[in-house]
Design a protein around this motif. Structure first.
Motif, mmCIF file in Angstrom:
data_model
loop_
_atom_site.group_PDB
_atom_site.id
_atom_site.type_symbol
_atom_site.label_atom_id
_atom_site.label_comp_id
_atom_site.label_asym_id
_atom_site.label_seq_id
_atom_site.Cartn_x
_atom_site.Cartn_y
_atom_site.Cartn_z
ATOM 1 N N THR A 54 -1.845 -5.288 -3.806
ATOM 2 C CA THR A 54 -0.644 -5.019 -4.589
ATOM 3 C C THR A 54 -0.296 -3.539 -4.454
ATOM 4 O O THR A 54 -1.035 -2.766 -3.834
ATOM 5 C CB THR A 54 -0.862 -5.334 -6.082
ATOM 6 N N ASN A 55 0.786 -3.140 -5.109
ATOM 7 C CA ASN A 55 1.177 -1.733 -5.117
ATOM 8 C C ASN A 55 0.164 -0.861 -5.856
ATOM 9 O O ASN A 55 0.208 0.360 -5.747
ATOM 10 C CB ASN A 55 2.560 -1.565 -5.749
ATOM 11 N N ALA A 56 -0.752 -1.474 -6.592
ATOM 12 C CA ALA A 56 -1.782 -0.715 -7.301
ATOM 13 C C ALA A 56 -2.888 -0.219 -6.370
ATOM 14 O O ALA A 56 -3.713 0.594 -6.771
ATOM 15 C CB ALA A 56 -2.393 -1.568 -8.417
ATOM 16 N N TYR A 57 -2.898 -0.704 -5.132
ATOM 17 C CA TYR A 57 -3.922 -0.245 -4.187
ATOM 18 C C TYR A 57 -3.672 1.233 -3.896
ATOM 19 O O TYR A 57 -2.593 1.596 -3.426
ATOM 20 C CB TYR A 57 -3.897 -1.079 -2.899
ATOM 21 N N PRO A 58 -4.649 2.118 -4.155
ATOM 22 C CA PRO A 58 -4.376 3.557 -4.123
ATOM 23 C C PRO A 58 -4.620 4.264 -2.782
ATOM 24 O O PRO A 58 -4.486 5.475 -2.704
ATOM 25 C CB PRO A 58 -5.350 4.102 -5.172
ATOM 26 N N PHE A 59 -4.953 3.526 -1.720
ATOM 27 C CA PHE A 59 -5.301 4.167 -0.458
ATOM 28 C C PHE A 59 -4.388 3.692 0.674
ATOM 29 O O PHE A 59 -3.766 2.636 0.582
ATOM 30 C CB PHE A 59 -6.764 3.853 -0.086
ATOM 31 N N SER A 60 -4.345 4.473 1.753
ATOM 32 C CA SER A 60 -3.561 4.082 2.925
ATOM 33 C C SER A 60 -4.420 3.378 3.967
ATOM 34 O O SER A 60 -3.915 2.922 4.993
ATOM 35 C CB SER A 60 -2.884 5.307 3.553
ATOM 36 N N SER A 98 5.574 -7.466 -4.409
ATOM 37 C CA SER A 98 4.514 -6.485 -4.611
ATOM 38 C C SER A 98 3.188 -6.852 -3.947
ATOM 39 O O SER A 98 2.250 -6.067 -3.982
ATOM 40 C CB SER A 98 4.291 -6.272 -6.108
ATOM 41 N N ILE A 99 3.073 -8.019 -3.336
ATOM 42 C CA ILE A 99 1.820 -8.405 -2.678
ATOM 43 C C ILE A 99 2.030 -8.471 -1.177
ATOM 44 O O ILE A 99 2.957 -9.123 -0.689
ATOM 45 C CB ILE A 99 1.283 -9.752 -3.203
ATOM 46 N N LYS A 100 1.164 -7.765 -0.447
ATOM 47 C CA LYS A 100 1.197 -7.767 1.014
ATOM 48 C C LYS A 100 -0.116 -8.331 1.525
ATOM 49 O O LYS A 100 -1.185 -8.089 0.960
ATOM 50 C CB LYS A 100 1.373 -6.347 1.572
ATOM 51 N N GLU A 101 -0.026 -9.101 2.603
ATOM 52 C CA GLU A 101 -1.224 -9.637 3.243
ATOM 53 C C GLU A 101 -1.375 -9.004 4.611
ATOM 54 O O GLU A 101 -0.457 -9.018 5.426
ATOM 55 C CB GLU A 101 -1.164 -11.152 3.385
ATOM 56 N N GLN A 137 -14.860 0.199 -8.312
ATOM 57 C CA GLN A 137 -13.905 -0.890 -8.544
ATOM 58 C C GLN A 137 -12.648 -0.588 -7.736
ATOM 59 O O GLN A 137 -11.861 0.266 -8.124
ATOM 60 C CB GLN A 137 -13.538 -0.992 -10.029
ATOM 61 N N LEU A 138 -12.478 -1.262 -6.615
ATOM 62 C CA LEU A 138 -11.326 -1.025 -5.754
ATOM 63 C C LEU A 138 -10.131 -1.785 -6.313
ATOM 64 O O LEU A 138 -10.076 -3.015 -6.255
ATOM 65 C CB LEU A 138 -11.641 -1.456 -4.323
ATOM 66 N N GLU A 139 -9.184 -1.058 -6.892
ATOM 67 C CA GLU A 139 -8.028 -1.679 -7.546
ATOM 68 C C GLU A 139 -6.984 -2.142 -6.537
ATOM 69 O O GLU A 139 -6.854 -1.586 -5.456
ATOM 70 C CB GLU A 139 -7.388 -0.682 -8.515
ATOM 71 N N GLY A 140 -6.242 -3.161 -6.933
ATOM 72 C CA GLY A 140 -5.107 -3.621 -6.155
ATOM 73 C C GLY A 140 -5.425 -4.639 -5.078
ATOM 74 O O GLY A 140 -4.539 -5.040 -4.329
ATOM 75 N N ILE A 141 -6.663 -5.090 -4.983
ATOM 76 C CA ILE A 141 -7.031 -6.129 -4.014
ATOM 77 C C ILE A 141 -7.023 -7.466 -4.753
ATOM 78 O O ILE A 141 -7.767 -7.650 -5.717
ATOM 79 C CB ILE A 141 -8.408 -5.867 -3.378
ATOM 80 N N THR A 142 -6.166 -8.384 -4.316
ATOM 81 C CA THR A 142 -6.069 -9.676 -4.999
ATOM 82 C C THR A 142 -6.888 -10.769 -4.330
ATOM 83 O O THR A 142 -7.398 -11.653 -5.008
ATOM 84 C CB THR A 142 -4.602 -10.150 -5.088
ATOM 85 N N ASP A 143 -7.004 -10.712 -2.998
ATOM 86 C CA ASP A 143 -7.706 -11.765 -2.263
ATOM 87 C C ASP A 143 -8.350 -11.192 -1.010
ATOM 88 O O ASP A 143 -7.825 -10.247 -0.402
ATOM 89 C CB ASP A 143 -6.743 -12.871 -1.841
ATOM 90 N N VAL A 144 -9.464 -11.809 -0.610
ATOM 91 C CA VAL A 144 -10.166 -11.453 0.621
ATOM 92 C C VAL A 144 -10.479 -12.756 1.341
ATOM 93 O O VAL A 144 -10.923 -13.724 0.717
ATOM 94 C CB VAL A 144 -11.466 -10.680 0.317
ATOM 95 N N GLY A 145 -10.262 -12.777 2.652
ATOM 96 C CA GLY A 145 -10.528 -13.999 3.384
ATOM 97 C C GLY A 145 -10.680 -13.777 4.873
ATOM 98 O O GLY A 145 -10.811 -12.655 5.345
ATOM 99 N N PHE A 146 -10.663 -14.892 5.595
ATOM 100 C CA PHE A 146 -10.757 -14.858 7.042
ATOM 101 C C PHE A 146 -9.907 -15.974 7.629
ATOM 102 O O PHE A 146 -9.581 -16.954 6.951
ATOM 103 C CB PHE A 146 -12.214 -15.016 7.513
#
Length: 154
Positions: A54-60, A98-101, A137-146
């Motif tokens: 999401t936009n809450a992710y604080p890193f590039s 606001s969500i990017k994959e 706690q890495l903020e702004g990550i909603t999902d992790v997958g493969f």
């Protein structure tokens, strides 16, 4: 644990799975675990890691540790860095709102040459500049997958 098997005329994707992060935060101590289905041992595949933010992710960028366990016990560990945003701050990846994959290349032309079940564990290893400790706690990550895709022979 769920496993999503995909088979479509329009895609080379044959398998994939996605796990949601509680409260859109990825703890440094949390490994996200997957098992791969039995795959053709002759045909090469491309394996991608999928991250939704999401936009809450604080890193590039994002640092990930991927551990691939082979059926006979061998373990391949990779520390990976991926770009998540352009210099102007716009997110890379796909999605509306606001969500990017992001579909991140992990293994290219990979052969699953040992018969049996492969296991993949993904953890985050992001640190703030100058800090020796990782972000707890890495903020702004909603999902992790493969996803696993057949390679195309051209």
């Amino acid at each position: 644990m769920s496993l999503l098997l995909l088979n479509s005329c329009d895609t080379n994707t044959i398998a994939g799975d996605l796990q949601s992060m509680q409260s859109e935060r990825w703890p440094a101590s949390q490994k996200v675990n997957f098992e791969f289905p039995k795959l053709d041992s002759i045909h090469p595949f491309n394996v991608y890691l999928n991250i939704r933010n999401t936009n809450a992710y604080p890193f590039s960028n994002i640092f990930l540790i991927a551990e691939l366990e082979y059926p006979y016990g061998k373990i391949k560990v990779d520390t990976l860095e991926y770009k998540m945003a352009n210099p102007d701050g716009t997110w890379l990846g796909t999605g509306i709102g606001s969500i990017k994959e992001s579909k991140l290349t992990y293994l290219e032309n990979f052969n699953f040459d040992e018969p049996g079940t492969y296991k993949l564990s993904i953890s985050q290893a992001v640190r703030n500049n100058g800090d020796t400790q990782g972000v707890s706690q890495l903020e702004g990550i909603t999902d992790v997958g493969f996803t696993i895709e057949k390679t195309t022979n051209k």
